[in-house]
Design an enzyme around this catalytic site. Structure first.
Site, PDB file in Angstrom:
ATOM      1  N   HIS A 160      14.497  45.692  75.733  1.00 17.53           N
ATOM      2  CA  HIS A 160      15.858  45.154  75.787  1.00 17.53           C
ATOM      3  C   HIS A 160      15.803  43.889  74.411  1.00 17.53           C
ATOM      4  CE1 HIS A 160      17.049  47.730  78.855  1.00 17.53           C
ATOM      5  NE2 HIS A 160      16.186  47.116  79.523  1.00 17.53           N
TER       6      HIS A 160
ATOM      7  N   GLU B 233      21.468  44.798  70.463  1.00 17.53           N
ATOM      8  CA  GLU B 233      21.690  44.227  72.005  1.00 17.53           C
ATOM      9  C   GLU B 233      23.148  43.564  71.797  1.00 17.53           C
ATOM     10  OE1 GLU B 233      19.875  44.912  74.524  1.00 17.53           O
ATOM     11  OE2 GLU B 233      18.426  45.866  73.080  1.00 17.53           O
TER      12      GLU B 233
ATOM     13  N   ASP C  35      18.768  49.763  66.889  1.00 13.40           N
ATOM     14  CA  ASP C  35      19.099  49.459  68.254  1.00 13.40           C
ATOM     15  C   ASP C  35      19.817  48.115  68.224  1.00 13.40           C
ATOM     16  OD1 ASP C  35      18.418  49.898  71.160  1.00 13.40           O
ATOM     17  OD2 ASP C  35      18.117  47.496  71.073  1.00 13.40           O
TER      18      ASP C  35
ATOM     19  N   ASP D 248      12.629  47.664  71.056  1.00 16.17           N
ATOM     20  CA  ASP D 248      13.142  48.888  71.292  1.00 16.17           C
ATOM     21  C   ASP D 248      13.402  49.859  70.147  1.00 16.17           C
ATOM     22  OD1 ASP D 248      13.087  48.133  73.722  1.00 16.17           O
ATOM     23  OD2 ASP D 248      15.271  48.064  73.994  1.00 16.17           O
TER      24      ASP D 248
END
Length: 225
Positions: free
Chosen positions: A194, A38, A36, A199
């Site tokens: 987030h 961000e 994941d 996540d």
């Protein structure tokens, strides 16, 4: 280019062939690695990579998969990177936080790739396949970082992936990560969402749960090629 054609051209890339290993047999020589990111926006070419996490997947003696090892880094934006204010508001990332302790893209990617290559060798797999929730987004940012740094040893397949949004839609009728986890009986704290680490770990639990549920239902057996 088809996946099979790519595999033929890169047969030896990434570590020990060994289809006898149960993980290699289960995923045709691939090792699932959950990722994941961000970011500072939606454009992988122009927008900053701000956090990245990866979870390697293991397999027990009964053939059930589980989240094995987590790698997580806060990342310094590359030079000239775009960062949208709306993206920071959405993720809650504070770039000037004194405890952020970000590292360069190069450090983050090299450390993650080193861990992935170690897992490939341990599982007799030739290449990693990215698992993500809306996986094309995460894979796009990984590939963009690789291209920026001209990295020659990327253990991930460049275009194949497992998307848990699709898998969860099939298994549970839910495509949003929080709702899919709830349907799967996985605790999910929206206040932690987030964060790339949180996540990724929840996506790994979801992926393993779906794979294991399918096995329990008799949906996969170890057939020789």
């Amino acid at each position: 280019m088809s996946e099979d054609h790519f595999d033929d051209e890169h047969e030896g890339h990434g570590g020990g062939g060994g289809s006898r290993h149960p993980m290699a047999a289960r995923f045709r020589g691939y090792l699932p690695v959950v990722v994941d990111v961000e970011t500072g926006g939606f454009n992988s070419a122009t927008d900053a990579l701000l956090e990245i996490a990866a979870v390697t997947i293991g397999m027990d003696e009964r053939g059930f998969v589980f989240p094995e090892h987590t790698y997580f880094f806060r990342v310094e934006p590359f030079e000239g990177a775009n960062i949208e204010a709306a993206a920071l508001e959405f993720t809650g990332i504070k770039l000037d936080h004194p405890l952020r302790m970000a590292v360069s893209e190069e450090t983050a990617m090299n450390d993650i790739f080193r861990g992935v290559r170690k897992a490939l060798k341990a599982n007799g797999c030739k290449r990693a396949v990215l698992v993500g929730h809306n996986a094309s987004f995460d894979l796009g940012f990984v590939n963009a970082a690789v291209a920026r740094m001209d990295m020659k040893r990327n253990p991930f397949h460049p275009f194949s992936s497992f998307d848990t949004a699709t898998l969860a839609g099939l298994a549970y009728g839910q495509t949003v990560l929080a709702k899919a986890c709830q349907a799967a009986g996985i605790d999910f704290d929206g206040r932690e969402a987030h964060s790339a680490r949180y996540d990724t770990e929840k996506t790994a639990e979801l992926f393993c749960g779906i794979v294991n549920r399918w096995k329990e239902m008799g949906g996969w057996e170890d057939f020789d090629d």
